[in-house]
Enzyme design. Sequence first.
Site, PDB file in Angstrom:
ATOM      1  CG  ASP A 102      -2.351  -0.040   0.931  1.00 56.18           C
ATOM      2  OD1 ASP A 102      -2.824   0.918   0.305  1.00 56.18           O
ATOM      3  OD2 ASP A 102      -3.021  -1.015   1.318  1.00 56.18           O
ATOM      4  CG  ASP A 209      -5.034   5.132   0.948  1.00 58.45           C
ATOM      5  OD1 ASP A 209      -5.952   4.306   1.009  1.00 58.45           O
ATOM      6  OD2 ASP A 209      -4.968   6.148   1.686  1.00 58.45           O
ATOM      7  CD  GLU A 266      -9.108   4.006  -1.509  1.00 56.69           C
ATOM      8  OE1 GLU A 266     -10.030   3.604  -0.777  1.00 56.69           O
ATOM      9  OE2 GLU A 266      -8.115   4.613  -1.065  1.00 56.69           O
ATOM     10  CG  HIS A 343      -8.564  -2.497   3.457  1.00 53.66           C
ATOM     11  ND1 HIS A 343      -8.342  -2.507   2.093  1.00 53.66           N
ATOM     12  CD2 HIS A 343      -8.353  -1.222   3.859  1.00 53.66           C
ATOM     13  CE1 HIS A 343      -8.008  -1.291   1.699  1.00 53.66           C
ATOM     14  NE2 HIS A 343      -8.011  -0.489   2.753  1.00 53.66           N
ATOM     15  CG  ASP A 344     -11.307   0.770   3.042  1.00 48.62           C
ATOM     16  OD1 ASP A 344     -11.000   0.728   4.245  1.00 48.62           O
ATOM     17  OD2 ASP A 344     -10.669   1.432   2.195  1.00 48.62           O
TER      18      ASP A 344
END
Length: 579
Positions: A102, A209, A266, A343-344
């Site tokens: 990430d 991200d 993202e 994960h979100d």
Amino acid sequence: MASAPAEKWWKNSIIYQIYPASFKDSNGDGIGDLNGILSELDYIASLGVDAIWICPMYDSPQYDMGYDISDYQKVYAPYGTVEDMQTLIDACHAKGLRIILDLVVNHTSHEHAWFKESRSSKTSAKRDWYIWRPAKYDANGKRCPPNNWRAIFGGSAWEWDETTEEYYLHLFCVEQPDLNWENPDVRKTVHKDVMEFWLNKGVDGFRVDTVNMYSKDPAYPDAPVLSPESETQVAFSLFCNGPRIHEYIREMNEVLEKYDAMTVGELAQTPTMEGVLRYVSAAKKELNMVFSFDVVDLGMGKDYKFLTGKRNWALPEMKTAIQRTQNILNGTDGWTTVFMENHDQARSVSRFGSDKTPEARDASAKMLAIFQCTLSGTQFVYQGQEIGMVNAPEEWGVEEYKDVDSTNYYHMVREMSNNDPDKLKEALQAMQHLARDHSRLPMQWSAEPNAGFSPPSAKPWMRAHDNHTEINVQAQNDNSSSVLSFWKKMLRLRKEYADLFVFGIFELLDEQNGEVFSYMKKSGGKSVLVALNFSDTPQKVEQVEGRGWELLISSVGEEASAGDANLQPWEGRIYEASF
């Protein structure tokens, strides 16, 4: 047409996402770690994936589970060390797996040395590394933030700093101040001390991200007032896709190209294909691909994501969302991604399938596997998705929810409702459906206490799901009819039919059907038909009759489907053209 399969390794790749805190605890402290990941590389490789993506493992005070980084060149101590990370990188490569990390550089932790220096005084050499603004004052002389922007986790996006008597911007938590990308020194330092530091250790790329938030509207104007009762307003249009964003990403790509590293960004709040293509067109030299939120945002509230009903979406809406992301490949030089969990997000079986009974749960997990494995683009599978993990039980109380997004919302409802038990019950129900916490429950390895994630004597940082005694890797590994076995089968089939499933053109059928999602995939004169029953009642497959289709695979088994014109509840099928 899409590029040839051999062109770039990441196009025909399946990437397995790992959330370190919840994957495998190797030392009994209740927290997953790098050695835990290392111990399960054989399992990961056995799935048939090509790469792993590890969520932030950098040093962090963990206000937002590692997305608040205090030192990019260190590892969060409970996860291990930089040496452990190097061992894991090398071990992945030895097994033929690539590894991506990430890249979280829209913001840092408030405990990062850069921010400590920035907030020390207005004349600090790093003052301009973050976004500082003076207060505004209303007619009564009351101090107010510079504008009305709402932070993504609620509340104002500005925090007053007593030391220098100015506000700093934080689009996420108060503890996550935004870096000022207008400053060229910030960008150069990110390139050298963050990206190249890890690229030189052998990582193969980054999931980037919040990639479209680096450039904000330079005037920092107020957002339109859509909620008059609130002091803060949704402001995505003012801090996403800003005027210099493409310049910044092209600069990043110049660094990445030297290493032939892949990127997946993202990309929130970019609803048009033209907007997405500006980021992923190969000619633009920005990002290889992005995560668009069209599908995973289905049913979420517009003002606050939790302000919604359970399953507040209709299947035609999903079809439109999928079509938007799939159409990026049609006649362009862009690329796309396929994912339904990360994960979100809450678990896809609970959101898009059914977890009401074990039978419906397993059936919908397999149907969703067919769905995901037949869509074009680079595929991402989230840990536990391959065994059909589901949301936490409805009986769990609010004390089991740890994520800042969940707890902030619950506390906001408590304050605004004066502790109204009905409002708090509604809030908890919404969290039970959509909270990020569900994806962060410990990976279910076995029926042992703590799901085999931690030793029985340990206390995991999050409680293991009550159903781990029936849903776990050990129980499914040697069971040919398990969700895990079916996922492995579908991942193999995806590789075998890559021309159609990975690179083929998507053609939506029967758009308004509210129960069956059917589409064709076409490539070089070959076609397959995919039919998915998103309901708990039998449904007819209209397109098969009178055509030369042969059943390739069914999620309930080819024998059970042979000669049956109706899809069973939550069944998925793939038909191959014989004409």
